[in-house]
Design a protein around this motif. Structure first.
Motif, PDB file in Angstrom:
ATOM      1  N   GLY A 235       0.953  -1.256   0.025  1.00  0.00           N
ATOM      2  CA  GLY A 235       0.041  -0.064  -0.020  1.00  0.00           C
ATOM      3  C   GLY A 235       0.872   1.260   0.087  1.00  0.00           C
ATOM      4  O   GLY A 235       0.645   1.997  -0.964  1.00  0.00           O
ATOM      5  N   TYR A 236       1.534   1.496   1.196  1.00  0.00           N
ATOM      6  CA  TYR A 236       2.620   2.602   1.388  1.00  0.00           C
ATOM      7  C   TYR A 236       3.755   1.888   2.050  1.00  0.00           C
ATOM      8  O   TYR A 236       3.442   0.798   2.911  1.00  0.00           O
ATOM      9  CB  TYR A 236       2.077   3.795   1.764  1.00  0.00           C
ATOM     10  N   TYR A 237       4.848   2.540   2.291  1.00  0.00           N
ATOM     11  CA  TYR A 237       5.857   2.350   3.301  1.00  0.00           C
ATOM     12  C   TYR A 237       6.166   3.717   3.870  1.00  0.00           C
ATOM     13  O   TYR A 237       6.046   4.499   3.327  1.00  0.00           O
ATOM     14  CB  TYR A 237       7.089   1.639   2.508  1.00  0.00           C
TER      15      TYR A 237
ATOM     16  N   ASP B  83      11.388  -9.713  -3.411  1.00  0.00           N
ATOM     17  CA  ASP B  83      12.811  -9.872  -2.720  1.00  0.00           C
ATOM     18  C   ASP B  83      13.998  -9.410  -3.424  1.00  0.00           C
ATOM     19  O   ASP B  83      14.699  -8.606  -2.617  1.00  0.00           O
ATOM     20  CB  ASP B  83      12.777 -11.533  -2.765  1.00  0.00           C
ATOM     21  N   TYR B  84      13.945  -9.272  -4.549  1.00  0.00           N
ATOM     22  CA  TYR B  84      15.024  -8.596  -5.541  1.00  0.00           C
ATOM     23  C   TYR B  84      14.951  -7.042  -5.013  1.00  0.00           C
ATOM     24  O   TYR B  84      16.029  -6.385  -4.592  1.00  0.00           O
ATOM     25  CB  TYR B  84      14.563  -8.534  -7.027  1.00  0.00           C
ATOM     26  N   PHE B  85      13.917  -6.360  -4.828  1.00  0.00           N
ATOM     27  CA  PHE B  85      13.842  -5.039  -4.483  1.00  0.00           C
ATOM     28  C   PHE B  85      14.240  -4.781  -3.048  1.00  0.00           C
ATOM     29  O   PHE B  85      14.439  -3.707  -2.885  1.00  0.00           O
ATOM     30  CB  PHE B  85      12.383  -4.480  -5.129  1.00  0.00           C
ATOM     31  N   LEU B  86      13.545  -5.718  -2.345  1.00  0.00           N
ATOM     32  CA  LEU B  86      14.053  -5.432  -0.919  1.00  0.00           C
ATOM     33  C   LEU B  86      15.561  -5.595  -0.637  1.00  0.00           C
ATOM     34  O   LEU B  86      16.170  -4.770   0.184  1.00  0.00           O
ATOM     35  CB  LEU B  86      13.466  -6.841  -0.022  1.00  0.00           C
ATOM     36  N   THR B  87      16.180  -6.504  -1.321  1.00  0.00           N
ATOM     37  CA  THR B  87      17.559  -6.693  -1.145  1.00  0.00           C
ATOM     38  C   THR B  87      18.308  -5.713  -1.960  1.00  0.00           C
ATOM     39  O   THR B  87      19.256  -5.228  -1.217  1.00  0.00           O
ATOM     40  CB  THR B  87      18.040  -8.021  -2.046  1.00  0.00           C
TER      41      THR B  87
ATOM     42  N   GLN C  22      13.099  -4.319   6.607  1.00  0.00           N
ATOM     43  CA  GLN C  22      11.978  -3.663   7.199  1.00  0.00           C
ATOM     44  C   GLN C  22      12.264  -3.182   8.906  1.00  0.00           C
ATOM     45  O   GLN C  22      12.680  -4.024   9.511  1.00  0.00           O
ATOM     46  CB  GLN C  22      10.841  -4.526   7.250  1.00  0.00           C
ATOM     47  N   LEU C  23      12.036  -1.877   9.321  1.00  0.00           N
ATOM     48  CA  LEU C  23      12.682  -1.459  10.340  1.00  0.00           C
ATOM     49  C   LEU C  23      11.424  -1.267  11.535  1.00  0.00           C
ATOM     50  O   LEU C  23      11.519  -0.667  12.390  1.00  0.00           O
ATOM     51  CB  LEU C  23      13.084  -0.188  10.119  1.00  0.00           C
TER      52      LEU C  23
ATOM     53  N   ARG D  83      13.979   2.346   4.954  1.00  0.00           N
ATOM     54  CA  ARG D  83      14.977   3.327   4.509  1.00  0.00           C
ATOM     55  C   ARG D  83      15.952   2.841   3.351  1.00  0.00           C
ATOM     56  O   ARG D  83      16.689   2.482   3.170  1.00  0.00           O
ATOM     57  CB  ARG D  83      16.196   3.668   5.659  1.00  0.00           C
ATOM     58  N   PRO D  84      15.007   3.454   2.210  1.00  0.00           N
ATOM     59  CA  PRO D  84      15.508   2.739   0.972  1.00  0.00           C
ATOM     60  C   PRO D  84      16.944   3.300   0.533  1.00  0.00           C
ATOM     61  O   PRO D  84      17.188   4.372   0.814  1.00  0.00           O
ATOM     62  CB  PRO D  84      14.436   2.824  -0.402  1.00  0.00           C
TER      63      PRO D  84
END
Length: 918
Positions: free
Chosen positions: A338-340, A417-421, A427-428, A438-439
């Motif tokens: 949705g959002y982060y 997972d690719y974009f998480l990595t 996730q904080l 914090r991308p």
């Protein structure tokens, strides 16, 4: 003449024959070709002379085709790889399609993800003898689905020796190159008792890409607002009305090589900066590529003078390629989160990232084309014979259609997972129910390697199939007893069979019913399977009461055993022919028609779809009202929808009648005018998501609900989350809708002998839909589909009128034909989007697009008795709907009404036909 296993016109007669023949719309042989129902006949010669390239081309350009259609131009539709047609603006599934008088196999995939229909792509046009179009309700003879009318494609039964046709073509604007070859031949035994005919047609065609046309290669440059580039790398700030944050330290410098070097730093007024390209709309197909092979065989064997055995086989193999393009090849955080929340920006954000040809590697988008593999056949075996005054025909027909859809997909866990990595990081925690990240924004604004792209993408297969088995027996007596006007005739038909539908997507495409998540990112599917038994009894009685007056009565009883219950429906019709003189016929018919619940209507499982609409309620929270939402954050909000079948559905019912005349004052001149009226009830309908969201807005804001859904339904069927975001829209299938339709058709045929200058032949057809309303739910006000601009688009973009005309000139060895096809005026984009004729913005006004006419020219030269050379120029003036672009905003990727118009442009074909038998 005994009926050759078909319910419509067969070989063996023409308009001047005095022998009895079986004419379209009747089961009983008679001497008159015209009867109480009008019939349009398009011969093989007409198809070639008017430049038609396929059976779909013939039917989609018919004057009866006043409604819009989904197909190759409608990106991301459920049946982008198929070709459909309909009549009078009614759904394609309301027309019954026959091949040699026997029902075609239904297409396994569903039109608009919901409705059963016929894909008319896989029919060998070079092996067509003629196409007969019978408008109006015809269920009393042909059963379910024949509400709008019946189309019978009659393939050749005999050829005069070996025939070879070669055709090659191209489009002057590029793309769509094609080549077609067909071969046919016939054989007879020495004693003449065995006769065989066979043919094969092979065709290959390249796709047309968006970048090959000016209107589609970029965002709209002619619109009432400035063109806007695609948002390929954008950070959307949900805390500030979805404006953009630009967080790239390189100012897009690392991605400028993407989309063939067109990627750059862009700005949208009122939103902010991002990286994007004006050229991304070009990376989609507008016309499907295909490779197709059809094989057809027909044979008869005379057991004796009274009994004949017959058989037909038509098989089709067709592979179709297409892509919805870059607008559907992307990733974003909104789908999962949705959002982060980014504490460094103190904002709720979303990332959105498109994939470019360079990311894909190899041939770019050509390497991720979807492929539909179509495999179908129809086989008929039977026998017919004469026993005194009675003729008996018994035949068995089996149809089967297998479809494998090989779809390019993004796998949900690997892509997330690719974009998480690489971008989001761990996730904080959570903030207000949203994850905290914090991308690494510098990493976000980067191209990726083709190997990275391949790590989270691939292909999945969806397999589906329909089958239909029918055993049919017809008993006919054309001289049952004598009346003052001639012999009465009787036909009785008994038939029974089974039908099956099975649509089995890759399980990863389906959503978990609790979490609404699937293993495939951004793509879903329908699913379901079921079968039924059916049987029917039909009778027709023709009564020439006195020489000028004939009355024909027909009745039919259909029954379907499905899901443990029997659904049945009787239908009937009364037809009247009155000929005060031989050259003038007054005719009329009243009858009932129906459509049984389709197998997909009954057995569809809980199936999903993705779409986008204006979220009127959330726009109202920003101060926007319907018709004025261009600047709203939620003007185009993607949502997840669900639908399902309903085993308790009842048949759709209709009362249909027509009246008209045929006048032939001379042998070379004839004209006809006919009026039709439909009253359709208990339609199986799914309310459009746009109407549902509009109703929900009225209900939530306490206003008078003028949309087509009750408040109870709207609030129950639209599910929202804690932040008012749309979580799901549910559109069940129910018998609730009604339609009323009135139309008039006219035709004129004239042949003029001009002596040494040869002869001229004119033919024209015209359809005018006088009234067309739909009432989606009981108690709703009827919606005017011909004058309400908003609903004319919502219900597939109607044209009120449509016409076609041809003028042929034959002299010596030359034949030249000019063919015109005209689409009447339709509402423009601003009329549709505002729902008003008074709206104006950017110097453009709501109103009508002018009538739209294209012209085909053909030139044929008979070099010898065996060889014909042809040049065919379709859309000779290279007509495009360019004027429509001015009425669209600069954000549009498709600035024309692609349901009714195409931007293919001029095509040129060279053809050689060699007939060794002449």
């Amino acid at each position: 003449m005994p009926l050759a296993g078909a319910a419509m016109a067969q070989e063996g007669g023409n308009a001047t024959d005095l022998d009895k023949v079986t004419v379209t719309g009747s089961l009983i042989p008679q001497t008159q070709i015209e009867n109480f129902t009008p019939v349009t006949v398009i011969s093989a010669e007409d198809i070639q002379m008017r430049g038609f390239t396929s059976v779909a081309d013939v039917l989609q350009q018919s004057s009866y085709q006043t409604g819009g259609l989904q197909g190759g131009q409608t990106s991301a539709s459920f049946t982008q790889g198929a070709e459909a047609s309909g009549m009078f603006g009614l759904d394609p599934g309301y027309t019954k399609y026959l091949i040699n008088g026997r029902p075609m196999a239904n297409y396994p995939a569903l039109y608009n993800g919901s409705d059963t229909f016929n894909n008319i792509s896989g029919i060998p046009v070079d092996l067509v003898e003629r196409i007969e179009i019978l408008p109006g309700g015809q269920s009393s003879l042909y059963g379910s689905d024949a509400i709008a009318g019946v189309v019978n494609i009659i393939l050749k039964k005999q050829v005069n020796g070996l025939s070879i046709n070669l055709r090659g073509g191209m489009y002057s604007e590029g793309g769509g190159d094609s080549f077609r070859v067909s071969v046919s031949d016939g054989w007879s035994s020495a004693d003449g008792r065995l006769n065989l005919m066979g043919g094969i047609q092979f065709e290959t065609r390249d796709p047309i890409w968006g970048y090959q046309r000016d209107l589609s290669k970029q965002y709209n440059t002619q619109g009432y607002s400035a063109p806007a580039a695609s948002r390929d790398y954008v950070v959307i700030n949900g805390s500030a009305r979805n404006t953009y944050l630009f967080l790239d330290p390189a100012n897009c410098g690392n991605v400028t090589g993407q989309f063939d070097g067109t990627e750059a730093l862009q700005t949208r007024a009122g939103f902010g900066r991002y990286c994007g390209s004006f050229s991304t709309p070009g990376y989609r197909t507008l016309m499907n590529g295909k490779d197709a092979t059809q094989i057809y065989a027909h044979g008869t064997y005379d057991v004796n003078d009274n009994i004949q055995l017959y058989g037909d086989l038509l098989t089709s193999h067709e592979d179709v390629e297409y892509t919805a393009g870059s607008s559907y090849v992307w990733w974003g955080t909104s789908a999962k989160y949705g959002y982060y929340y980014d504490p460094d920006q103190d904002a709720f954000l979303n990332l959105q990232r498109a994939f470019s040809p360079e990311d894909i590697g190899g041939q770019g988008f050509k390497d991720i084309l979807n492929t539909d593999k179509n495999r179908s056949y129809q086989v008929t075996l039977g026998g017919k014979g004469s026993f005194g005054d009675w003729d008996l025909d018994v035949g068995f027909t089996r149809t089967e259609y297998k479809l494998t859809e090989k779809n390019w997909v993004r796998f949900a866990d690997p892509i997330n997972d690719y974009f998480l990595t690489h971008v989001l990081g761990p996730q904080l925690g959570e903030e207000s129910g949203y994850p905290i990240f914090r991308p690494n924004y510098a990493a976000f604004y980067q191209p990726m390697s083709p190997s990275d792209f391949a790590s989270f993408t691939g292909f999945v297969d969806t397999d589906s199939k329909t089958t239909d088995n029918t055993l049919r027996a017809q008993l006919t007596n054309a001289s049952l007893f004598s009346l003052p006007g001639g012999d009465a005739g009787l036909a009785i038909v008994v038939e029974g069979g089974t039908q099956e539908w099975n649509y089995t997507p890759d399980a990863r495409l389906l959503q978990d019913p609790d979490t609404l998540e699937s293993e495939i990112w951004g793509l879903t599917s329908v699913n379901g399977a079921g079968d039924r038994d059916r049987y029917a009894v039909t009778s027709e009685l023709r009564l020439p009461l006195w020489e000028p007056l004939t009355v024909t009565l027909s009745g039919r009883y259909d029954a379907f055993k499905v899901a443990g219950q029997t659904i049945d429906k009787p239908t009937y019709s009364i037809g009247v022919e009155y000929r005060p003189v031989e050259s003038f016929l007054l005719r009329g018919k009243y009858g009932t028609a129906f459509r049984a619940p389709t197998l997909s209507d009954t057995f569809m499982g809980l199936s999903g779809y993705y779409s986008s609409n204006t979220d009127y309620y959330r726009c109202s929270l920003e101060g926007f009202t319907p018709g004025n939402t261009d600047d709203c954050t939620y003007d185009s909000q993607q949502f997840f929808g669900q639908q399902s079948g309903n085993p308790d559905l009842q048949p759709i019912e209709a009362d249909v009648w027509n009246a008209g005349f045929v006048w032939a004052p001379m042998n070379n001149l004839s004209m006809s005018v006919d009026y039709f009226r439909w009253d359709i009830r208990d339609e199986v309908d799914q309310l459009s998501s746009d109407q549902l969201l509009l109703a929900e807005y009225f209900c939530r804001t306490g206003q008078t609900n003028t949309a087509s859904a009750s408040c109870d339904n709207a609030l129950a069927w639209v599910t929202r989350g804690a932040n008012n975001e749309i979580e799901r829209i549910y559109t069940p299938k129910v018998n609730v809708s009604q339609q009323k339709l009135e139309a008039v058709t006219a035709s004129l045929n004239y042949v003029l002998d001009i002596g040494k200058w040869g002869s001229l032949a004119f033919a024209g057809n015209y359809t005018n839909n006088l009234e067309h309303t739909v009432t989606p739910l009981p108690g709703d006000e009827p919606i005017d589909l011909l004058r309400d601009p908003y609903n004319m688009w919502i219900y597939d973009a109607y044209a009120k009128t449509r016409a076609d005309a041809s003028l042929g000139w034959s002299i010596g060895k030359w034949t030249t034909t000019a063919y015109a096809n005209r689409i009447g005026k339709t509402p423009n984009y601003l009329a549709y989007t505002s729902g008003s004729w008074d709206y104006e913005t950017g110097g453009q006004k709501a109103g009508w697009w002018a009538p739209y006419t294209t012209y085909n020219l053909t030139f044929n030269y008979d070099a010898t008795d065996q060889i014909r050379l042809s040049l065919l120029v379709n859309n000779a003036l290279n007509k495009m709907p360019e004027e429509q672009a001015k009425n669209y905003p600069g954000t549009s990727t498709t600035p024309w009404n692609n349901y009714l118009y195409n931007i293919y442009g001029r095509s040129v074909y060279l053809e050689m036909r060699y007939n060794f038998g002449k």
